[in-house]
Design a protein around this motif. Structure first.
Motif, PDB file in Angstrom:
ATOM      1  N   ASN A  61     -21.057  -9.093  17.660  1.00  0.00           N
ATOM      2  CA  ASN A  61     -19.615  -9.269  17.690  1.00  0.00           C
ATOM      3  C   ASN A  61     -19.140  -9.933  18.981  1.00  0.00           C
ATOM      4  OD1 ASN A  61     -18.226  -7.117  19.681  1.00  0.00           O
ATOM      5  ND2 ASN A  61     -20.068  -6.186  18.771  1.00  0.00           N
ATOM      6  N   ILE A  62     -17.883 -10.409  18.956  1.00  0.00           N
ATOM      7  CA  ILE A  62     -17.220 -10.965  20.145  1.00  0.00           C
ATOM      8  C   ILE A  62     -15.870 -10.276  20.316  1.00  0.00           C
ATOM      9  CG2 ILE A  62     -18.418 -13.197  20.085  1.00  0.00           C
ATOM     10  CD1 ILE A  62     -15.835 -14.354  18.760  1.00  0.00           C
ATOM     11  N   SER A  63     -15.801  -9.010  19.960  1.00  0.00           N
ATOM     12  CA  SER A  63     -14.541  -8.274  19.938  1.00  0.00           C
ATOM     13  C   SER A  63     -13.790  -8.343  21.268  1.00  0.00           C
ATOM     14  CB  SER A  63     -14.804  -6.818  19.571  1.00  0.00           C
ATOM     15  OG  SER A  63     -13.610  -6.072  19.550  1.00  0.00           O
ATOM     16  N   SER A  64     -14.513  -8.290  22.383  1.00  0.00           N
ATOM     17  CA  SER A  64     -13.864  -8.277  23.704  1.00  0.00           C
ATOM     18  C   SER A  64     -13.170  -9.597  24.020  1.00  0.00           C
ATOM     19  CB  SER A  64     -14.886  -7.955  24.790  1.00  0.00           C
ATOM     20  OG  SER A  64     -15.892  -8.943  24.837  1.00  0.00           O
ATOM     21  N   LYS A  65     -13.458 -10.643  23.257  1.00  0.00           N
ATOM     22  CA  LYS A  65     -12.827 -11.939  23.478  1.00  0.00           C
ATOM     23  C   LYS A  65     -11.493 -12.073  22.724  1.00  0.00           C
ATOM     24  CE  LYS A  65     -17.299 -14.383  23.875  1.00  0.00           C
ATOM     25  NZ  LYS A  65     -17.227 -14.924  25.239  1.00  0.00           N
ATOM     26  N   ASN A  66     -11.048 -11.021  22.073  1.00  0.00           N
ATOM     27  CA  ASN A  66      -9.878 -11.109  21.201  1.00  0.00           C
ATOM     28  C   ASN A  66      -8.622 -11.683  21.856  1.00  0.00           C
ATOM     29  OD1 ASN A  66      -7.281  -9.306  20.071  1.00  0.00           O
ATOM     30  ND2 ASN A  66      -8.534 -10.278  18.498  1.00  0.00           N
ATOM     31  N   PRO A  67      -8.302 -11.373  23.122  1.00  0.00           N
ATOM     32  CA  PRO A  67      -7.079 -11.943  23.705  1.00  0.00           C
ATOM     33  C   PRO A  67      -7.045 -13.468  23.690  1.00  0.00           C
ATOM     34  CG  PRO A  67      -7.888 -10.134  25.043  1.00  0.00           C
ATOM     35  CD  PRO A  67      -8.961 -10.433  24.041  1.00  0.00           C
ATOM     36  N   HIS A  68      -8.223 -14.100  23.618  1.00  0.00           N
ATOM     37  CA  HIS A  68      -8.300 -15.551  23.666  1.00  0.00           C
ATOM     38  C   HIS A  68      -8.764 -16.177  22.353  1.00  0.00           C
ATOM     39  CE1 HIS A  68      -7.777 -14.511  27.788  1.00  0.00           C
ATOM     40  NE2 HIS A  68      -8.971 -13.974  27.878  1.00  0.00           N
ATOM     41  N   PHE A  69      -9.500 -15.404  21.544  1.00  0.00           N
ATOM     42  CA  PHE A  69     -10.003 -15.900  20.265  1.00  0.00           C
ATOM     43  C   PHE A  69      -9.183 -15.410  19.080  1.00  0.00           C
ATOM     44  CE2 PHE A  69     -13.546 -17.176  22.791  1.00  0.00           C
ATOM     45  CZ  PHE A  69     -14.242 -18.132  22.067  1.00  0.00           C
TER      46      PHE A  69
ATOM     47  N   LEU B 233     -10.178 -14.781  15.311  1.00  0.00           N
ATOM     48  CA  LEU B 233     -11.555 -15.255  15.210  1.00  0.00           C
ATOM     49  C   LEU B 233     -12.568 -14.175  15.558  1.00  0.00           C
ATOM     50  CD1 LEU B 233     -11.366 -18.853  16.707  1.00  0.00           C
ATOM     51  CD2 LEU B 233     -11.362 -18.161  14.312  1.00  0.00           C
ATOM     52  N   THR B 234     -12.151 -13.108  16.261  1.00  0.00           N
ATOM     53  CA  THR B 234     -13.109 -12.028  16.511  1.00  0.00           C
ATOM     54  C   THR B 234     -13.423 -11.296  15.206  1.00  0.00           C
ATOM     55  OG1 THR B 234     -11.363 -10.429  17.108  1.00  0.00           O
ATOM     56  CG2 THR B 234     -12.339 -11.731  18.890  1.00  0.00           C
ATOM     57  N   CYS B 235     -12.449 -11.199  14.300  1.00  0.00           N
ATOM     58  CA  CYS B 235     -12.696 -10.641  12.965  1.00  0.00           C
ATOM     59  C   CYS B 235     -13.540 -11.609  12.138  1.00  0.00           C
ATOM     60  CB  CYS B 235     -11.387 -10.365  12.249  1.00  0.00           C
ATOM     61  SG  CYS B 235     -10.329  -9.142  13.047  1.00  0.00           S
ATOM     62  N   HIS B 236     -13.204 -12.877  12.224  1.00  0.00           N
ATOM     63  CA  HIS B 236     -13.961 -13.923  11.534  1.00  0.00           C
ATOM     64  C   HIS B 236     -15.430 -13.851  11.940  1.00  0.00           C
ATOM     65  CE1 HIS B 236     -14.204 -18.472  10.396  1.00  0.00           C
ATOM     66  NE2 HIS B 236     -15.434 -18.015  10.579  1.00  0.00           N
ATOM     67  N   TYR B 237     -15.686 -13.780  13.241  1.00  0.00           N
ATOM     68  CA  TYR B 237     -17.067 -13.741  13.735  1.00  0.00           C
ATOM     69  C   TYR B 237     -17.782 -12.483  13.246  1.00  0.00           C
ATOM     70  CZ  TYR B 237     -20.992 -14.124  16.991  1.00  0.00           C
ATOM     71  OH  TYR B 237     -22.257 -14.232  17.535  1.00  0.00           O
ATOM     72  N   TRP B 238     -17.091 -11.338  13.317  1.00  0.00           N
ATOM     73  CA  TRP B 238     -17.706 -10.088  12.851  1.00  0.00           C
ATOM     74  C   TRP B 238     -18.097 -10.210  11.377  1.00  0.00           C
ATOM     75  CZ3 TRP B 238     -16.632  -6.944   8.802  1.00  0.00           C
ATOM     76  CH2 TRP B 238     -17.428  -5.788   8.716  1.00  0.00           C
ATOM     77  N   ALA B 239     -17.201 -10.725  10.551  1.00  0.00           N
ATOM     78  CA  ALA B 239     -17.485 -10.861   9.123  1.00  0.00           C
ATOM     79  C   ALA B 239     -18.673 -11.791   8.894  1.00  0.00           C
ATOM     80  CB  ALA B 239     -16.249 -11.374   8.391  1.00  0.00           C
TER      81      ALA B 239
ATOM     82  N   GLN C  13      -0.800 -19.932  26.179  1.00  0.00           N
ATOM     83  CA  GLN C  13      -1.943 -20.823  26.323  1.00  0.00           C
ATOM     84  C   GLN C  13      -3.275 -20.085  26.460  1.00  0.00           C
ATOM     85  OE1 GLN C  13      -1.291 -23.684  25.496  1.00  0.00           O
ATOM     86  NE2 GLN C  13       0.925 -23.735  25.827  1.00  0.00           N
ATOM     87  N   SER C  14      -3.241 -18.795  26.740  1.00  0.00           N
ATOM     88  CA  SER C  14      -4.489 -18.032  26.823  1.00  0.00           C
ATOM     89  C   SER C  14      -5.165 -17.897  25.455  1.00  0.00           C
ATOM     90  CB  SER C  14      -4.217 -16.635  27.397  1.00  0.00           C
ATOM     91  OG  SER C  14      -3.377 -15.892  26.530  1.00  0.00           O
ATOM     92  N   ARG C  15      -4.418 -18.175  24.381  1.00  0.00           N
ATOM     93  CA  ARG C  15      -4.965 -18.070  23.017  1.00  0.00           C
ATOM     94  C   ARG C  15      -5.573 -19.394  22.560  1.00  0.00           C
ATOM     95  NH1 ARG C  15      -2.414 -13.736  20.255  1.00  0.00           N
ATOM     96  NH2 ARG C  15      -2.247 -14.926  18.316  1.00  0.00           N
ATOM     97  N   ILE C  16      -6.055 -20.155  23.498  1.00  0.00           N
ATOM     98  CA  ILE C  16      -6.509 -21.521  23.296  1.00  0.00           C
ATOM     99  C   ILE C  16      -7.490 -21.686  22.142  1.00  0.00           C
ATOM    100  CG2 ILE C  16      -8.082 -21.096  25.244  1.00  0.00           C
ATOM    101  CD1 ILE C  16      -8.392 -24.036  25.631  1.00  0.00           C
ATOM    102  N   TYR C  17      -8.495 -20.816  22.047  1.00  0.00           N
ATOM    103  CA  TYR C  17      -9.554 -21.038  21.061  1.00  0.00           C
ATOM    104  C   TYR C  17      -9.046 -20.774  19.639  1.00  0.00           C
ATOM    105  CZ  TYR C  17     -11.562 -20.302  25.627  1.00  0.00           C
ATOM    106  OH  TYR C  17     -11.790 -20.346  26.977  1.00  0.00           O
ATOM    107  N   GLY C  18      -8.098 -19.863  19.497  1.00  0.00           N
ATOM    108  CA  GLY C  18      -7.470 -19.653  18.198  1.00  0.00           C
ATOM    109  C   GLY C  18      -6.660 -20.859  17.771  1.00  0.00           C
ATOM    110  N   TYR C  19      -5.918 -21.457  18.724  1.00  0.00           N
ATOM    111  CA  TYR C  19      -5.124 -22.639  18.398  1.00  0.00           C
ATOM    112  C   TYR C  19      -6.021 -23.808  17.990  1.00  0.00           C
ATOM    113  CZ  TYR C  19      -1.155 -20.267  20.608  1.00  0.00           C
ATOM    114  OH  TYR C  19      -0.154 -19.372  20.931  1.00  0.00           O
TER     115      TYR C  19
END
Length: 277
Positions: free
Chosen positions: A46-54, A57-63, A214-220
């Motif tokens: 998982n990448i759960s700890s990256k949630n503030p920026h991803f 997508l942290t749910c996407h990655y987990w799935a 702008q901290s949500r860059i990777y989601g955008y």
């Protein structure tokens, strides 16, 4: 019969519609107290700890890394759902609003997804039409040099995707957002491999900044990249509008009718094409 899982991403405990396909997944579970009856996104790979920026997508990655034996997979948000009951999806705005109470009082139903995904490869929200290119739209609302870093990484790591990136982002004003989809696992798997390969490299070169937007860059970025993936792979897309339940502050005037939506798209397209010349 195919196994279908539509995971609903949520960072907080809310009342959700019930359906056998739905799997509530807690976004950013590694950073918060666990929500009862939600699948936390910090189990397994998982990448759960990256949630503030991803973001979702942290749910996407987990799935992607942890769901097993799934044939059709989709992503919903706790306040955004595909509106399969809309009487005329092709003549609609990309989204409309309702109250949470009204939304939950009506049983959420899916069409025959297996049949739809025989004719189409992926279900996506209705695209927005901007007055500028998708690249310029990113420049206007986010940080231009980050976008150009993304472009450079695609050119370096997966150059075969560059023509699709340029055609959908530089030479088009039409784009799907929200990071929502329903598709076959094979496309989900292929998209996820490409997406996270690109985004993890962006993360290395463009660390998130301390800014609430702008901290949500990777989601955008990922919202735009699903368009690139679909064009590169020539996927057949079924566009469905979204329904968005609001807990408070909702007023019917926030919704626009189909005619208004068509007029807005047309005006935006005219502005876009005039700017090119």
């Amino acid at each position: 019969m195919k196994k279908i899982t539509i995971f609903i991403c949520s960072h907080k405990k809310v009342e959700l519609p019930q359906h056998e396909y739905f799997l509530p997944v807690q976004a950013g579970a590694a950073l918060h107290e666990k929500i009862q009856d939600y699948q936390p996104d910090d189990e397994g790979d998982n990448i759960s700890s990256k949630n503030p920026h991803f973001c979702e997508l942290t749910c996407h990655y987990w799935a992607w890394k942890n769901l097993k034996n799934v044939d059709i997979v989709g992503l919903n948000h706790y306040r955004r759902y595909f509106d399969f009951q809309h009487f005329c999806p092709s003549f609609s705005s990309d989204k409309h609003f309702t109250t949470t109470k009204d939304f939950l009082n009506n049983k959420y139903t899916f069409p025959d997804l297996e049949s739809i995904l025989k004719k189409y490869d992926i279900i996506l929200p209705i695209a927005r039409h901007w007055r500028v290119s998708n690249t310029q739209q990113y420049y206007d609302y986010h940080i231009a040099k980050d976008w150009e870093t993304l472009r450079s990484i695609i050119r370096e790591k997966t150059p075969e995707y560059l023509p699709a990136f340029e055609s959908t982002m530089d030479r088009s004003n039409v784009s799907v957002g929200y990071n929502m989809f329903i598709t076959h696992w094979k496309y989900f798997n292929e998209y996820s491999k490409w997406l996270f390969n690109i985004l993890f490299e962006v993360e290395k070169r463009v660390p998130p900044i301390d800014d609430p937007v702008q901290s949500r860059i990777y989601g955008y970025m990922s919202e735009r990249l699903i368009n690139v993936f679909c064009v590169h792979h020539h996927l057949r897309i079924k566009h469905i509008p979204l329904i968005m339940p609001l807990e408070e502050g909702f007023h019917k005037s926030q919704n626009i009718n189909g005619l208004h939506a068509i007029i807005r798209k047309t005006i935006n397209d005219i502005h876009y094409h005039l700017r090119k010349y």
